[in-house]
Design an enzyme around this catalytic site. Structure first.
Site, short mmCIF file in Angstrom:
data_model
loop_
_atom_site.label_atom_id
_atom_site.label_comp_id
_atom_site.label_asym_id
_atom_site.label_seq_id
_atom_site.Cartn_x
_atom_site.Cartn_y
_atom_site.Cartn_z
N ASN A 151 0.79 -1.24 0.00
CA ASN A 151 0.00 0.00 0.00
C ASN A 151 0.82 1.29 0.00
O ASN A 151 0.47 2.24 -0.70
CB ASN A 151 -1.05 -0.02 1.12
CG ASN A 151 -0.48 -0.21 2.49
OD1 ASN A 151 0.69 -0.56 2.66
ND2 ASN A 151 -1.29 0.00 3.50
N PRO A 175 10.26 -6.51 -1.51
CA PRO A 175 9.15 -5.61 -1.86
C PRO A 175 7.87 -6.42 -2.06
O PRO A 175 7.93 -7.65 -2.19
CB PRO A 175 9.61 -5.02 -3.19
CG PRO A 175 10.42 -6.11 -3.82
CD PRO A 175 11.09 -6.84 -2.67
N SER A 228 0.04 -8.01 6.63
CA SER A 228 -1.16 -8.54 7.28
C SER A 228 -0.81 -9.29 8.56
O SER A 228 0.32 -9.78 8.73
CB SER A 228 -1.87 -9.48 6.31
OG SER A 228 -1.01 -10.55 5.99
N THR A 229 -1.80 -9.40 9.43
CA THR A 229 -1.59 -10.10 10.70
C THR A 229 -1.27 -11.58 10.46
O THR A 229 -0.39 -12.14 11.13
CB THR A 229 -2.83 -9.92 11.59
OG1 THR A 229 -2.94 -8.52 11.89
CG2 THR A 229 -2.73 -10.71 12.89
N VAL A 231 0.27 -13.08 7.95
CA VAL A 231 1.67 -13.29 7.54
C VAL A 231 2.62 -12.85 8.67
O VAL A 231 3.68 -13.43 8.86
CB VAL A 231 1.98 -12.56 6.21
CG1 VAL A 231 3.44 -12.78 5.82
CG2 VAL A 231 1.07 -13.06 5.10
N GLY A 232 2.21 -11.86 9.44
CA GLY A 232 3.03 -11.42 10.58
C GLY A 232 3.24 -12.55 11.58
O GLY A 232 4.35 -12.75 12.10
N GLU A 249 4.45 -4.69 12.11
CA GLU A 249 3.43 -3.64 11.93
C GLU A 249 2.32 -4.26 11.11
O GLU A 249 2.51 -4.51 9.91
CB GLU A 249 4.04 -2.42 11.21
CG GLU A 249 5.22 -1.78 11.93
CD GLU A 249 4.84 -1.11 13.24
OE1 GLU A 249 3.65 -0.81 13.44
OE2 GLU A 249 5.73 -0.93 14.08
N CYS A 283 -3.28 1.02 6.46
CA CYS A 283 -3.38 0.22 7.68
C CYS A 283 -4.16 0.96 8.75
O CYS A 283 -5.04 0.41 9.39
CB CYS A 283 -1.97 -0.11 8.20
SG CYS A 283 -0.94 1.32 8.46
N GLU A 378 -11.31 -6.53 8.42
CA GLU A 378 -10.64 -5.32 7.90
C GLU A 378 -11.00 -5.17 6.42
O GLU A 378 -10.62 -6.02 5.61
CB GLU A 378 -9.11 -5.47 8.06
CG GLU A 378 -8.33 -4.27 7.53
CD GLU A 378 -6.80 -4.48 7.56
OE1 GLU A 378 -6.32 -5.61 7.45
OE2 GLU A 378 -6.08 -3.45 7.67
N ILE A 379 -11.72 -4.10 6.07
CA ILE A 379 -12.02 -3.87 4.65
C ILE A 379 -10.96 -2.91 4.11
O ILE A 379 -10.83 -1.78 4.58
CB ILE A 379 -13.44 -3.29 4.43
CG1 ILE A 379 -14.51 -4.24 4.98
CG2 ILE A 379 -13.68 -3.03 2.94
CD1 ILE A 379 -15.95 -3.81 4.73
#
Ligand code: NAD
Length: 478
Positions: A151, A175, A228-229, A231-232, A249, A283, A378-379
């Site tokens: 983003n 990236p 994203s959470t 993948v975090g 983050e 985010c 989360e939209i």
């Protein structure tokens, strides 16, 4: 485009590529290597030796080299903005602003990085230490993996790469797979400016392939991940296997609380900024609009009028205020989430339609607080989800019912109410009388709960990309 490994352009060892598509036109604009574990292993080896060279470059010279990089960005800024706009679908004006942020972010980290002082623990504070002085040194952490979402790729490059390099580490940038081109170009400019080749590298490709190989590599000492959470959490597990330091983050579902005593016109203007920017793919965008039932009709009516005035168009048009999402599948996901919210009781007041990667600015009203969007859905799109409340305690309860806790905001003319909300919200930052979409380079930005671990910004990142060593001058005093 090619990756940069060991200071040179590189293809993937297996020669595979991924296509980069302009989401507004559906046309392929370039390809990049689809790297895997073998490429990552080569890059990490380069990083290990280059980091030692780069750490020997005095801090003031690192600053000079990074300022040379900024001069090259200045020379190439329009080309960079056009690339960013085309690969991401961002309006060209927003792409130019993000390229402009490179100067602000890098300058701030360069300045701070030139003044990182340590502590001295004087003799005699503790019994037995009467003749001993202790002092601390900050040392580079080593090889830092910088994993970046789609983003705001340049903003996150600034937040991660500038302090990593200023502190004497080697950075390996991963990236986003959808839009890596601008970061590939920035990496080339860094090498041209004089950063030791292996100290700044970029590995392109799919997250589960290139990204996962990077986070699993035992010689990666620090992972700074934004995304994203889900993948975090995978990243945290991979880091645990080799005890890499991590900063995460992650996602958010920020509450935007409009109390009955709020300036509704101000709230509507801030909604445009805080929800429509980057087509809602932010985010800390305000994503749950909790509006007091006494002012809800007024808010929805004014928001609807104001959203109709937004100029929707192609990213390259100078007049465009909202363009498309990053991919057609991202827009399809928004469409599914809006449909789900309607099934759960929400009513579409405005918009609600998709055309390829474009999704109309949309308002959903009358959403029950039991709906998924009122909690954890989360939209990532230009959708204003409105949920009513009757008391400020109820608003706080709805806001805190989410597993996320990135940011939040409150609109009220009463500072006591605003401060009550600010101190009650379970999240990393709260804006009073402004949208939650507020991120300066200086502030320690980060989330509570499932929104992250650690904070990022000029105030805090250096602590995350350095290690502290204590030197003991034992019995040095007579
Ligand atoms: P994502 O998690 O899909 O991807 C982020 C990065 O991780 C990309 O570079 C991707 O290629 C890589 N990746 C994917 N799978 C991987 C794996 N298995 N191992 C290692 N790396 C992997 O996120 P996204 O869709 O690019 O970004 C949107 C999300 O990011 C949203 O949830 C948003 O809220 C969040 N975000 C958070 C912040 C913040 O500062 N808190 C900022 C921007 C975006």
């Amino acid at each position: 485009m090619k990756m940069s490994i060991g200071g040179k352009p590189a293809e993937a060892c297996d020669k595979t590529v991924i296509e980069i598509v302009n989401p507004a036109t559906g046309k392929v604009i370039d390809t990049v290597p689809n790297a895997g574990a073998e490429d990552v292993a080569i890059a990490v080896e380069h990083a290990q030796s280059a980091q030692k060279e780069w750490a020997k470059v005095p801090v003031h010279q690192r600053a000079t080299i990074l300022r040379r990089f900024l001069a090259l960005v200045e020379e190439n800024k329009e080309e960079l903005a056009r690339t960013l706009s085309a690969e991401t679908g961002k309006p060209i004006k927003e792409a130019r602003a993000e390229i402009g942020n490179i100067f602000i972010g890098f300058e701030a980290f360069i300045e701070k990085g030139k003044h990182l002082y340590s502590d001295v623990i004087p003799h005699g504070i503790e019994a037995g230490q009467e003749k001993t002085i202790q002092f601390t040194l900050r040392e580079p952490i080593g090889v830092v993996a910088c994993i970046i979402p789609f983003n705001f790729p340049c903003d996150l490059f600034d937040q991660k790469v500038a302090p990593t390099l200023m502190a004497g580490n080697a950075a390996i940038v991963k990236p986003p797979h959808q839009n890596p081109l601008t970061l590939v170009r920035l990496t080339e400019l860094m090498i041209e400016a004089g950063v030791t080749g292996g100290a700044i590298q970029i590995i392109t490709g799919e997250g589960p392939k290139a990204g996962a190989a990077l986070t699993a590599h035992p010689e990666v000492h620090k992972i700074t991940f934004t995304g994203s959470t889900a993948v975090g959490i995978e990243t945290a597990k991979a880091a645990a296997s080799h005890l890499a330091h991590i900063s995460l983050e992650l996602g958010g579902n920020d509450a935007f609380i409009v109390h009955e005593d709020a300036d509704v016109d101000l709230a509507v203007e801030e909604m445009i900024w805080g929800r429509m920017y980057n087509c809602g793919q932010v985010c800390c965008a305000s994503k749950r609009f909790l509006v007091h039932n006494r002012v809800r009709d007024e808010f929805v009516r004014k928001a609807s009028q104001r959203m109709k005035e937004i100029k929707v168009g192609t990213p390259d048009n100078e007049q465009t205020q909202i363009a498309c999402l990053v991919t057609e599948s991202a827009a399809q996901r928004v469409e599914e989430q809006v449909n789900k919210t309607v099934e759960q009781g929400g009513k579409i007041v405005l918009g609600g339609k998709r055309n390829g990667a474009f999704y109309e600015p949309t308002i959903l009203n009358d959403i029950p607080k039991s709906a998924d969007v009122a909690k954890d859905m989360e939209i990532f799109g230009p959708v204003v989800s409105v949920i009513g409340f009757d008391t400020i305690e109820e608003a706080i309860e709805i806001a805190n019912a989410s597993k996320y806790g990135l940011a939040g905001c409150i609109f009220s003319s009463n500072m006591k109410t605003a401060m009550k909300v600010a101190t009650s919200l379970e999240c990393g930052s709260v804006v009073i009388n402004g949208a939650s979409f507020y991120r300066s380079f200086e502030m320690p930005f980060g989330g509570y709960k499932y929104s992250g671990l650690g904070t990022e910004g000029v105030l805090s990142t250096y602590a995350e990309v350095t290690r502290t060593k204590t030197v003991v001058l034992k019995d040095i005093l007579a």
